[in-house]
Design a protein around this motif. Structure first.
Motif, PDB file in Angstrom:
ATOM      1  N   THR A 118      79.292  51.006  56.806  1.00 56.99           N
ATOM      2  CA  THR A 118      78.118  51.126  57.674  1.00 56.99           C
ATOM      3  C   THR A 118      78.390  52.123  58.791  1.00 56.99           C
ATOM      4  N   VAL A 119      79.566  52.014  59.400  1.00 57.04           N
ATOM      5  CA  VAL A 119      79.906  52.927  60.499  1.00 57.04           C
ATOM      6  C   VAL A 119      79.956  54.367  59.977  1.00 57.04           C
ATOM      7  N   LEU A 120      80.609  54.543  58.832  1.00 60.76           N
ATOM      8  CA  LEU A 120      80.721  55.900  58.277  1.00 60.76           C
ATOM      9  C   LEU A 120      79.352  56.471  57.947  1.00 60.76           C
ATOM     10  N   TRP A 121      78.518  55.659  57.281  1.00 63.61           N
ATOM     11  CA  TRP A 121      77.173  56.092  56.912  1.00 63.61           C
ATOM     12  C   TRP A 121      76.375  56.468  58.168  1.00 63.61           C
ATOM     13  N   SER A 122      76.451  55.632  59.205  1.00 68.52           N
ATOM     14  CA  SER A 122      75.660  55.890  60.414  1.00 68.52           C
ATOM     15  C   SER A 122      76.162  57.138  61.122  1.00 68.52           C
ATOM     16  N   VAL A 123      77.453  57.195  61.386  1.00 70.75           N
ATOM     17  CA  VAL A 123      78.001  58.305  62.173  1.00 70.75           C
ATOM     18  C   VAL A 123      77.873  59.624  61.419  1.00 70.75           C
ATOM     19  N   ALA A 124      78.245  59.615  60.136  1.00 73.78           N
ATOM     20  CA  ALA A 124      78.237  60.872  59.380  1.00 73.78           C
ATOM     21  C   ALA A 124      76.829  61.403  59.189  1.00 73.78           C
ATOM     22  N   SER A 125      75.881  60.510  58.845  1.00 74.71           N
ATOM     23  CA  SER A 125      74.524  61.014  58.589  1.00 74.71           C
ATOM     24  C   SER A 125      73.868  61.471  59.897  1.00 74.71           C
ATOM     25  N   VAL A 126      74.150  60.781  61.001  1.00 75.38           N
ATOM     26  CA  VAL A 126      73.569  61.202  62.276  1.00 75.38           C
ATOM     27  C   VAL A 126      74.210  62.511  62.743  1.00 75.38           C
ATOM     28  N   TRP A 182      79.080  59.533  49.818  1.00 79.37           N
ATOM     29  CA  TRP A 182      78.843  60.887  50.329  1.00 79.37           C
ATOM     30  C   TRP A 182      77.451  61.381  49.930  1.00 79.37           C
ATOM     31  N   SER A 183      77.064  61.061  48.690  1.00 85.44           N
ATOM     32  CA  SER A 183      75.728  61.480  48.235  1.00 85.44           C
ATOM     33  C   SER A 183      74.652  60.830  49.079  1.00 85.44           C
ATOM     34  N   MET A 184      74.871  59.572  49.411  1.00 84.53           N
ATOM     35  CA  MET A 184      73.895  58.855  50.231  1.00 84.53           C
ATOM     36  C   MET A 184      73.851  59.442  51.643  1.00 84.53           C
ATOM     37  N   ILE A 185      75.027  59.809  52.173  1.00 77.78           N
ATOM     38  CA  ILE A 185      75.072  60.428  53.499  1.00 77.78           C
ATOM     39  C   ILE A 185      74.289  61.746  53.491  1.00 77.78           C
ATOM     40  N   GLN A 186      74.443  62.495  52.405  1.00 78.25           N
ATOM     41  CA  GLN A 186      73.702  63.760  52.301  1.00 78.25           C
ATOM     42  C   GLN A 186      72.202  63.512  52.351  1.00 78.25           C
ATOM     43  N   GLY A 228      70.790  60.989  53.756  1.00 71.25           N
ATOM     44  CA  GLY A 228      70.511  60.586  55.134  1.00 71.25           C
ATOM     45  C   GLY A 228      70.376  61.780  56.060  1.00 71.25           C
ATOM     46  N   VAL A 229      71.235  62.771  55.883  1.00 71.50           N
ATOM     47  CA  VAL A 229      71.155  63.998  56.693  1.00 71.50           C
ATOM     48  C   VAL A 229      69.839  64.713  56.402  1.00 71.50           C
ATOM     49  N   TRP A 230      69.500  64.822  55.143  1.00 74.48           N
ATOM     50  CA  TRP A 230      68.263  65.490  54.739  1.00 74.48           C
ATOM     51  C   TRP A 230      67.049  64.797  55.343  1.00 74.48           C
ATOM     52  N   HIS A 231      67.099  63.467  55.350  1.00 73.71           N
ATOM     53  CA  HIS A 231      65.964  62.696  55.843  1.00 73.71           C
ATOM     54  C   HIS A 231      65.881  62.704  57.369  1.00 73.71           C
ATOM     55  N   GLY A 232      67.060  62.803  58.027  1.00 72.54           N
ATOM     56  CA  GLY A 232      67.088  62.641  59.481  1.00 72.54           C
ATOM     57  C   GLY A 232      67.040  63.917  60.292  1.00 72.54           C
ATOM     58  N   PHE A 233      67.423  65.050  59.718  1.00 68.97           N
ATOM     59  CA  PHE A 233      67.540  66.246  60.550  1.00 68.97           C
ATOM     60  C   PHE A 233      66.214  66.748  61.095  1.00 68.97           C
ATOM     61  N   PRO A 234      65.054  66.527  60.420  1.00 72.17           N
ATOM     62  CA  PRO A 234      63.799  66.982  61.024  1.00 72.17           C
ATOM     63  C   PRO A 234      63.510  66.339  62.377  1.00 72.17           C
ATOM     64  N   PHE A 235      63.930  65.094  62.548  1.00 73.85           N
ATOM     65  CA  PHE A 235      63.696  64.424  63.828  1.00 73.85           C
ATOM     66  C   PHE A 235      64.477  65.137  64.928  1.00 73.85           C
ATOM     67  N   PHE A 236      65.725  65.483  64.651  1.00 77.41           N
ATOM     68  CA  PHE A 236      66.515  66.238  65.621  1.00 77.41           C
ATOM     69  C   PHE A 236      65.901  67.606  65.858  1.00 77.41           C
TER      70      PHE A 236
END
Lengths: 480, 319
Positions: free
Chosen positions: B87-95, B184-188, B190-198
């Protein structure tokens, strides 16, 4: 000091909201406002209660290619029976989604229309997605928020969850009275599965027998033994576009069960009271499954990846057969008709014992104790189950096999013959004990975890089954 | 009238005035307060109560109190330790990935070339926002298809000579830096889904920076990276801080993408806290333990939320 009286309202003040902010309402004004709100709320409730009930409508077109429903009279459709039924009641039924959704919806609509014509009672079907059916039933059985009839599995645990208030109704007396026809025409395995402590809690309508389905353009013939499976699978892998020779069906625990049966071993003891996972044959079976996965004869992905499209890989040609799957012909007619001429069925490849072994389970129609339409529900089940043609139409549309031998005789589809043959000696897929629900919960119940470790990890096989044995024994201890 | 009686009379008068002054606002707020109480605070309290029992929906009626056993199970369970780490890795890496990509996109899109804004920035901006507006269900289904064994990505890999399909979301063996490929695929995703907000938040912050500051920095020789590092970044830092914090909180407790992409599999490789709560509570039906997991997550997130509120107040006071 005196309270400040509200100022006299100016003309057109109703258009301004200033008075809301500046005026200080008196106690009388507050009470008047509360009274208005209360009357308004009560009026809304009365109006809502008077509104006509809306029932969901199913498509009214008849299913294509299915035999016409029998119009012969049945005991429950007699005038006297119709007079005893309350036509204002609606019988709600939850049924899992099988095969082609449209075919199923059409067939159910035809059945509902026919019953309404015969008795005046409305039947309303609601489809449940298999992926969430377990949770939906578990939650519903806990709260009692249930339909009138359900397409049931895990019958023993439903009786416990019903707490004597909303569990499956005991139908024994009605069966003895002949309401559902000759009970012995139901295949023995299904009769046994529906009977708990001598009482019958459901009417079996389908039996899910697992056997072999292959593609003629991939497998030259049906493998008779597990050695044949491996040698023929190696040849299949040489064909273009193939990812694995076979795929699996349903949950990882079902594939593990198949593997165990190929080596003549099972999860539990014959009396279902103790774990059998320390049987050395399990290690042999596990190593065999893992070895064939590495060789791509079996598809590990179809078990460890929850989103893997098992039947879809068969239809698309990336796999050559479904090992231990259910009947697929009617689903294929709906979603991949080009594959139908290539499909062939057979018995599961035999293991060391030389006998083909498999598992299967039936589903029953159960009426719930808290149903407000028990008589109407019983009448519907009696009508449906004693009309072989109507039952056959439902089985066809849901791509399932009937547990009723009279209905089975109507099935002239050559593809299904192997399943009926396999069904003569099947083990139950779902053990008839309360603890089974917890043992095989998806995705992370102990049996599914064990199966995933066999297929998808490099863990020591003895450790895997030892861990599984401990988990299963703990669950059995919690549910004596 | 004695002084005591006078004091009491004045108190009653003040109370009546207070009621008159606040009566209407309280009445109007009451329905929302009732709804919050019924659907938020009462369920939270009931969850705390459940977390102290062995309640199971498979054995209704046999619930009994077990004290802190469920919390001890969380603290000592190897299964949960793995999930917490993931959970920590998924949250930190994707954010982190979302932040870097979002800021980069915002800086590029709001930059000027020869005194003119970038051409086509409105269209590009719209395309960048597409992942943000797509519902998680749609995103998950799309990426499941893209990542599948016979999907387009494997099609491209096959054309590049990779003979075996790569199971991005189902590979139980391949690990990168000790982390399973599916995670890692899931993190990717997450990055794709989250970066527009940033991108949105940073772009808004960037447009509020006076151009004179950049001009002054340029006069002093600070251009490019130095301008960004010493002028832009300090000025957008408060916005970035808030955005990172909020996204972290969402990821820590969220389950939409992980549940829809992989369901927590294969073999628990992508299982995160939110999905685990669902599995325990609604698949295993062990609602006592599930409630304890939820309460534990709530307790972990609460200090962060309090810190965020205090920081926001300080920043507002600073303005």
């Amino acid at each position: 000091m005196t309270d400040k009286k509200p100022e006299a309202r100016r003309p057109a003040e109703h258009l301004s909201t200033e008075w809301l902010v500046t005026a200080t309402p008196s106690r009388r004004q507050i009470l008047k406002a509360a009274a208005f709100i209360g009357v308004g709320a009560a009026a809304t409730q009365v109006l809502a209660a008077c509104a006509p009930a809306t029932a969901s409508t199913a498509p009214s077109t008849a299913p294509s290619g299915t035999p016409p429903p029998s119009t012969g009279p049945s005991p429950s459709a007699s005038t006297a029976a119709r007079a005893s039924l309350d036509a204002s009641k609606t019988v709600r039924i939850w049924i899992q989604n099988y095969g082609d959704p449209k075919q199923q919806a059409d067939a159910l609509a035809t059945i509902a229309a026919a019953f309404k014509e015969a008795t005046g009672v409305t039947v309303q079907f609601e489809g449940l997605d298999w992926a969430t059916a377990e949770q939906k039933w578990d939650l519903a059985m806990t709260t009692g928020d249930l339909p009138d009839i359900g397409d049931m599995f895990y019958l023993p645990s439903r009786i416990v969850q019903g707490q004597g208030k909303w569990g499956p109704v005991d139908l024994t007396s009605r069966i003895d009275a002949g309401d559902f026809g000759d009970w012995n025409r139901i295949v023995e395995a299904s009769r046994n599965e529906s009977t708990i402590d001598g009482k019958v809690y459901g009417i079996p309508w389908r039996i899910d027998i697992r056997a072999w389905t292959g593609r003629k353009d991939m497998f030259a013939s049906v493998p008779k033994t597990i050695e044949d499976l491996e040698s023929m699978g190696v040849e299949v892998l040489k064909k273009p576009g193939i990812q694995t020779a076979t795929t699996h069906f349903a949950q990882p625990v079902d594939a593990l069960h198949q593997g165990g049966l190929a080596f003549d071993t099972t999860f539990l003891s014959p009396d279902y009271k103790t774990s059998n996972l320390l049987d050395p044959k399990w290690i042999e079976a596990g190593n065999w499954m893992r070895d064939l996965s590495k060789k791509k004869i079996f598809s590990a992905q179809s078990e460890v990846d929850q989103k893997f499209n098992q039947n879809g890989s068969f239809y698309s040609g990336t796999t050559g057969a479904v090992y231990g799957g259910g009947t697929m012909i009617n689903e294929a007619k709906g979603v991949a008709p080009q594959v139908v001429p290539l499909m062939v069925s057979g018995l599961q490849p035999a293991g060391a014992s030389g006998t083909s072994r498999s598992h299967g389970s039936c589903a029953q129609w159960s009426i719930f104790e808290n149903s407000p339409a028990i008589e109407e529900s019983a009448a519907f089940l009696a009508w449906l189950s004693t009309d072989a043609h109507m039952s056959y139409a439902l089985n066809q549309a849901t791509s399932t096999i009937s547990a009723d031998s009279d209905v089975q005789k109507l099935d002239t589809e050559p593809y299904n013959a192997a399943f009926y043959e396999q069904g003569k000696t099947i083990e139950p897929t779902d053990m008839p004990i309360v603890a089974w629900n917890e043992m095989r919960v998806f995705p992370d119940g102990p049996l599914n975890v064990m199966a995933n470790r066999v297929w998808g990890s490099t863990d020591d096989m003895a450790t895997i089954f030892s861990d599984g044995h401990k988990a299963i024994s703990d669950i059995l201890a919690k549910n004596p | 009238m004695s002084s005591v009686e006078l004091g009491a009379s004045l108190d009653r008068l003040q109370f009546r005035r207070s009621v008159h002054r606040h009566g209407w606002p309280l009445l109007l707020v009451a329905p929302v307060a009732v709804i919050l109480l019924l659907f938020m605070y009462v369920p939270v309290l009931d969850a705390v109560r459940l977390s102290l029992t062995n309640a199971s929906l498979l054995r209704p009626g046999s619930e009994r109190g077990v004290g802190l056993d469920n919390y001890l199970k969380i603290a000592t369970s190897p299964e949960f330790r793995g999930i917490a780490g993931q959970t920590v890795l998924w949250s930190v890496a994707s954010v982190a990935g979302s932040a870097v990509l979002g800021v980069l996109a915002a800086v590029l899109l709001t930059s000027q070339r020869r005194g003119r804004p970038l051409r086509g920035r409105a269209i590009i901006g719209g395309l960048i926002l597409a992942p943000f507006v797509a519902p998680p269900v749609v995103s998950a289904y799309v990426w499941n298809y893209l990542y599948s064994g016979s999907g387009p990505i494997n099609g491209v890999l096959a054309s590049l000579g990779v003979s075996e399909p790569v199971y991005f979301l189902g590979d139980t063996v391949t690990k990168l830096v000790g982390v399973a490929l599916p995670l890692w695929s899931m993190i990717q995703v997450g990055v794709w889904h989250g970066f527009p907000f940033f991108f949105l938040m940073t772009a808004a912050a960037l447009t509020s920076i006076p151009i004179e500051l950049h001009e002054a920095a340029a006069i002093d020789g600070a251009t490019g990276w130095r301008d960004f590092r010493w002028v832009t970044l300090p000025l957008i830092a408060p916005v970035l801080e808030v955005t990172i914090f909020l996204e972290l909180l969402f990821r820590l407790g969220g389950l939409d993408l992980p549940f829809l992409l992989t369901g927590g599999g294969p073999l628990g490789a992508t299982n995160v806290w939110g999905v685990f709560i669902y599995q325990v509570g609604f698949a295993r039906l062990d609602i006592g333990y599930g409630a304890a997991l939820g309460v534990a997550l709530f307790l972990i997130c609460t200090p962060f939320a309090i810190w965020y509120v205090r920081r926001s107040r300080r920043q507002l006071a600073g303005f």
